[in-house]
Design a protein around this motif. Structure first.
Motif, short mmCIF file in Angstrom:
data_model
loop_
_atom_site.label_atom_id
_atom_site.label_comp_id
_atom_site.label_asym_id
_atom_site.label_seq_id
_atom_site.Cartn_x
_atom_site.Cartn_y
_atom_site.Cartn_z
N MET A 144 4.12 1.81 14.82
CA MET A 144 5.55 1.96 14.53
C MET A 144 6.14 3.15 15.28
SD MET A 144 7.48 0.32 12.20
CE MET A 144 8.34 1.44 11.13
N PRO A 181 6.98 -8.15 -9.18
CA PRO A 181 6.67 -8.59 -7.81
C PRO A 181 5.28 -8.12 -7.40
CG PRO A 181 8.87 -7.69 -7.92
CD PRO A 181 8.27 -7.49 -9.27
N GLY A 213 2.30 -10.94 1.83
CA GLY A 213 2.89 -9.68 2.31
C GLY A 213 3.74 -9.93 3.50
N PHE A 271 -0.39 -0.79 5.29
CA PHE A 271 0.74 -0.45 6.16
C PHE A 271 1.68 0.54 5.46
CE2 PHE A 271 5.13 -1.32 7.45
CZ PHE A 271 5.05 -1.03 8.79
N LEU A 272 1.91 0.29 4.15
CA LEU A 272 2.82 1.16 3.41
C LEU A 272 2.20 2.52 3.12
CD1 LEU A 272 4.38 -1.29 0.82
CD2 LEU A 272 5.44 -0.32 2.84
N VAL A 293 10.73 -4.72 0.13
CA VAL A 293 10.04 -3.42 0.17
C VAL A 293 9.54 -3.16 1.58
CG1 VAL A 293 8.05 -2.12 -0.64
CG2 VAL A 293 9.32 -3.52 -2.25
N LEU A 294 8.89 -4.17 2.16
CA LEU A 294 8.32 -4.01 3.50
C LEU A 294 9.39 -3.87 4.56
CD1 LEU A 294 5.53 -6.66 3.09
CD2 LEU A 294 5.18 -4.21 3.39
N PHE A 332 6.06 -7.46 7.45
CA PHE A 332 6.37 -6.18 8.11
C PHE A 332 6.15 -6.26 9.61
CE2 PHE A 332 2.03 -4.78 8.90
CZ PHE A 332 1.31 -5.48 7.96
N GLY A 347 9.39 -8.32 -2.93
CA GLY A 347 8.22 -7.78 -2.24
C GLY A 347 8.47 -7.66 -0.75
N ALA A 406 -0.47 -5.35 4.24
CA ALA A 406 0.84 -4.84 3.85
C ALA A 406 0.71 -3.52 3.10
CB ALA A 406 1.57 -5.87 3.00
N LEU A 458 -3.34 -10.68 3.91
CA LEU A 458 -1.99 -10.25 4.24
C LEU A 458 -1.53 -9.13 3.32
CD1 LEU A 458 -0.19 -13.58 5.12
CD2 LEU A 458 -0.80 -11.73 6.63
N HIS A 459 -1.90 -9.23 2.04
CA HIS A 459 -1.49 -8.17 1.13
C HIS A 459 -2.23 -6.87 1.41
CE1 HIS A 459 0.59 -10.89 -1.93
NE2 HIS A 459 1.45 -10.05 -1.44
N GLU A 483 11.13 -0.61 4.47
CA GLU A 483 10.27 0.46 4.98
C GLU A 483 10.30 0.49 6.51
OE1 GLU A 483 8.99 2.69 3.19
OE2 GLU A 483 7.66 3.68 4.62
N VAL A 484 10.23 -0.71 7.12
CA VAL A 484 10.23 -0.76 8.58
C VAL A 484 11.57 -0.32 9.15
CG1 VAL A 484 10.04 -2.27 10.58
CG2 VAL A 484 8.47 -2.53 8.67
N LEU A 533 3.93 -7.09 -4.76
CA LEU A 533 3.77 -5.88 -3.95
C LEU A 533 3.98 -4.64 -4.81
CD1 LEU A 533 3.12 -5.76 -0.97
CD2 LEU A 533 5.44 -5.02 -0.62
N VAL A 534 4.95 -4.72 -5.74
CA VAL A 534 5.20 -3.58 -6.62
C VAL A 534 3.98 -3.34 -7.51
CG1 VAL A 534 6.65 -2.71 -8.47
CG2 VAL A 534 7.68 -3.96 -6.60
#
Lengths: 305, 366
Positions: free
Chosen positions: A262, A148, B366, A242-243, B264-265, B149, B261, A239, A235-236, B268-269, A150-151
């Motif tokens: 948050m 994936p 994302g 954000f993480l 994961v987000l 997210f 993917g 993201a 966007l990535h 997390e939220v 994101l991973v």
């Protein structure tokens, strides 16, 4: 199309008459609609790109002001003076968002450019090279698609020790796969054309054919694909930041802004999350708009549908 | 048929090995020292150099990458995935605990987004250029531009903070033992993350189904059905929906990568204890073994999806199987497969019109 038919006219008068007839039949309406359509599309592309350039410039200029804290305006809700409100340190959210957007766009630009370049090279090599090379590139694409996005981004970013280079390299290395497929298919199509065969018979080297014929043929579609990569990249980037793997927390990146907000969600400070997110969406839509309009200009077929 | 299935399984195994090596290499390329990371700062400082060297040998710090990979792979095959530093438990156990949560979340999102997207796509195509179509299309484009997210945060804000319908996070009520929690509790906590993930997944499948449906509606056999007096909806129901279902199903299988993917987000939220959240914690805390393990698991999920899509295609559409043996080229899983495998033949024109929407949508955002 009508213009092309007319410029080619002297070559074959008989064919010209026939073409003229059929085009004349459609001409008045379709031609005028086409040109006005093209104008609208062109204005859309230029307008969208201009707005994006404006965001970059304004955001860069606003960056110092965006980091200014002022406890007198702490936790202010949106007002005319501060349209996006202020955060818990009294920083103006509008300026922060602007700075964050410009940062995101610049990173997206860099990463998408590298990614697109990789896909142009790999796609052309795959389509022009031997079967083994093609197989290898295809396999590599499958490999990239296997984890994936994101991973993979987290892994690359972790391997590079996070930070600016972690994100940028990560995004550049993860986004080429789909565009490579497109470039490869385009080159394969171009390779069948008679003029490539003629060039080959005339003794042109493979490199020359690629440089003179293939790349110019692929280029318009490539440009569209390139612009449509930006939204993904942005966007990535947001993201991954954000993480917590992306840009360092002291930078006013959108991912950081949203990640900080948050903490304040449960206290009801909705403006910290809502406005930056909406502006991110608007930016992405602007890129989509520019890319879509450019595609219609480049690819007349879809425009007709 | 058996050969076709075996071929794809073999291909997947080879790719999986390569992916696991990639993950392992990336994790090990990190500037973080595994000995230090696995012992903790205090223990490392109090240790004498001999013991350190012994441990370094145990963790294979000085060994070449290939060797340590082989060791790790050997362990993985035997069920020894290493010890997670963050959770202080075997990696396999941590993953097992969290896989159930993640799989539940992903399964709900996968089914709901698939069904909803398919229905919306057909509805849009049937009312092409009408207000229904424009609304659905606009909704899809807007959704594709929305960061997952952020949507999760907005939902959290709306439905947990301002309007407290759903809990604010976690998979179970706070302070309740997992054995005492009811199924209803679990579902209540699952709902908001699952809704978020489902809504995000809709855009892709809806736009794709819309394109395909328009293609089918313009085909000769639908024209013939229309001539016989059937309405477009009836014509679709009478036999075309299979033609639509197949590409939609393939796309949906290929989108597992994106859903992971997204999870994961979302996890997390919502502080939802799943694989994605564990991956983020592991990577932030330098928990090498767990990170590598989760990356491999995510790849297994994606490959499982692609394999299922490929086999499904082969089972249902005999042309794919034949094309396979003739050219030796595989119909690659996912959306791009028909565009990419057109070596030697000009891709059909319609395909060209679609290529960028596909490229645009298939990439996963994302």
């Amino acid at each position: 199309m009508a213009e092309i038919a007319r410029t080619q006219a002297p070559v074959a008068p008989a064919a010209q008459a026939q073409v003229e007839q059929t085009t004349l039949f459609h001409e008045p309406r379709s031609l005028s609609r086409l040109t006005s359509n093209r104008k609208v599309l062109l204005v859309t592309v230029i307008g969208a790109l201009a707005v994006l350039a404006l965001i970059i410039v304004a955001g860069t200029l606003a960056t110092p002001a965006a980091q200014e804290t002022d406890f007198a305006r702490r936790d202010l809700a949106p007002s005319l003076a501060h349209p996006f409100g202020c955060d818990w340190l009294g920083r103006d959210m509008f300026l922060r968002t602007l700075a964050g957007l410009s940062l995101s766009i610049r990173i997206g630009l860099l990463a998408a450019a590298v990614s697109a370049l990789i896909s142009l090279v790999l796609g052309t090599i795959a389509a022009m090279g031997s079967r083994v090379v093609d197989g290898a590139v295809t396999w590599l694409i499958d490999l990239m698609m296997g984890v994936p996005h994101l991973v993979l981004l987290i892994l690359i970013s972790y391997a590079l020790g996070k930070g600016f280079w972690g994100v940028t390299v990560g995004i550049a290395l993860t986004h080429w796969a789909s565009l490579t497929r497109v470039v490869r298919a385009e080159v394969l199509q171009c390779r069948q054309s008679p003029y490539i065969a003629v060039a080959q018979k005339l003794g042109a080297s493979r490199l020359r054919i690629v440089a003179k014929h293939i790349v110019p043929f692929v280029f318009p579609q490539f440009l569209v694909g390139f612009i449509l990569l930006f939204p993904h990249a942005i966007l990535h980037e947001a993201a991954i930041t954000f993480l917590g793997f992306g840009l360092p927390p002291e930078l006013p990146a959108l991912g950081n802004i949203l990640s900080e907000s948050m903490t304040y969600l449960s206290t009801g400070m909705w403006w910290l999350a809502v406005f930056p997110g909406l502006s991110l969406i608007a930016t992405v839509l602007l890129f989509d708009l520019a890319g879509g309009a450019l595609r219609k200009i480049v690819d007349a077929r879809t425009n007709q549908e | 048929m058996a050969r076709y299935v075996l071929f794809h399984i073999a291909k997947c195994v080879v790719l999986l090995l390569a992916v696991s090596f990639l993950c392992f290499a990336l994790v090990n390329a990190s500037p973080i020292d595994p000995v230090q990371a696995n012992l903790g700062q205090a223990a490392y400082i109090n240790m004498d150099p001999e013991k350190r060297a012994e441990l370094a040998a145990y963790w294979g710090v000085d060994a070449p990458l290939w060797e340590s990979y082989a060791n790790w792979l050997g362990g993985v095959v035997q069920g020894d995935w290493g010890i997670s530093l963050r959770y202080n438990a075997p990696v396999l156990q941590v993953i097992a605990e969290r896989t159930a949560n993640t799989l539940m979340l992903m399964a709900v999102a996968w089914v709901v987004s698939g069904l909803l997207g398919f229905a919306l796509g057909i509805a849009a195509a049937l009312h092409r250029d009408g207000w229904i179509d424009r609304t659905i299309k606009g909704y899809c484009y807007l959704l594709a531009a929305t960061p997952t997210f952020w949507l999760a945060m907005i939902f959290l804000l709306c439905f947990s903070v301002l309007l407290p319908i759903f809990p604010i996070g976690f998979s179970l009520p706070i302070g309740v033992n997992s054995s005492e929690a009811t199924l209803l509790d679990a579902l209540h906590h699952l709902a908001l993350p699952a809704i978020t993930l489902s809504l995000v997944g809709v855009a892709n499948i809806a736009l794709h189904t819309r394109e395909k449906t328009i293609d089918v509606l313009e085909s000769d056999y639908v024209r013939f059905s229309r001539m016989r007096g059937l309405s477009p909806a009836e014509a679709l129901r009478n036999g075309c929906w299979r033609n639509l279902l197949l590409p939609a199903l393939t796309l949906q299988f290929a989108s597992i990568s994106e859903i992971f993917g997204g999870s994961v987000l979302v996890e997390e939220v919502f502080s939802y204890p799943g694989l994605g959240q564990a991956a983020v914690t592991a990577a932030l805390g330098g928990d090498v073994a767990l990170l590598a393990g989760i990356a491999v698991i995510s790849a297994v999920l994606v490959f499982g999806g692609n394999l299922a899509a490929n086999i499904l295609y082969g089972v249902i559409d005999p042309r794919i199987r034949r094309g396979q043996s003739e050219s030796g080229k595989s119909a690659r899983g996912g959306v791009g497969s028909d565009v990419g495998s057109a070596r030697g033949s000009r891709p059909p024109r319609r395909m060209n019109g679609q290529r960028f929407t596909e490229q645009n949508e298939a990439g996963g955002r994302g």
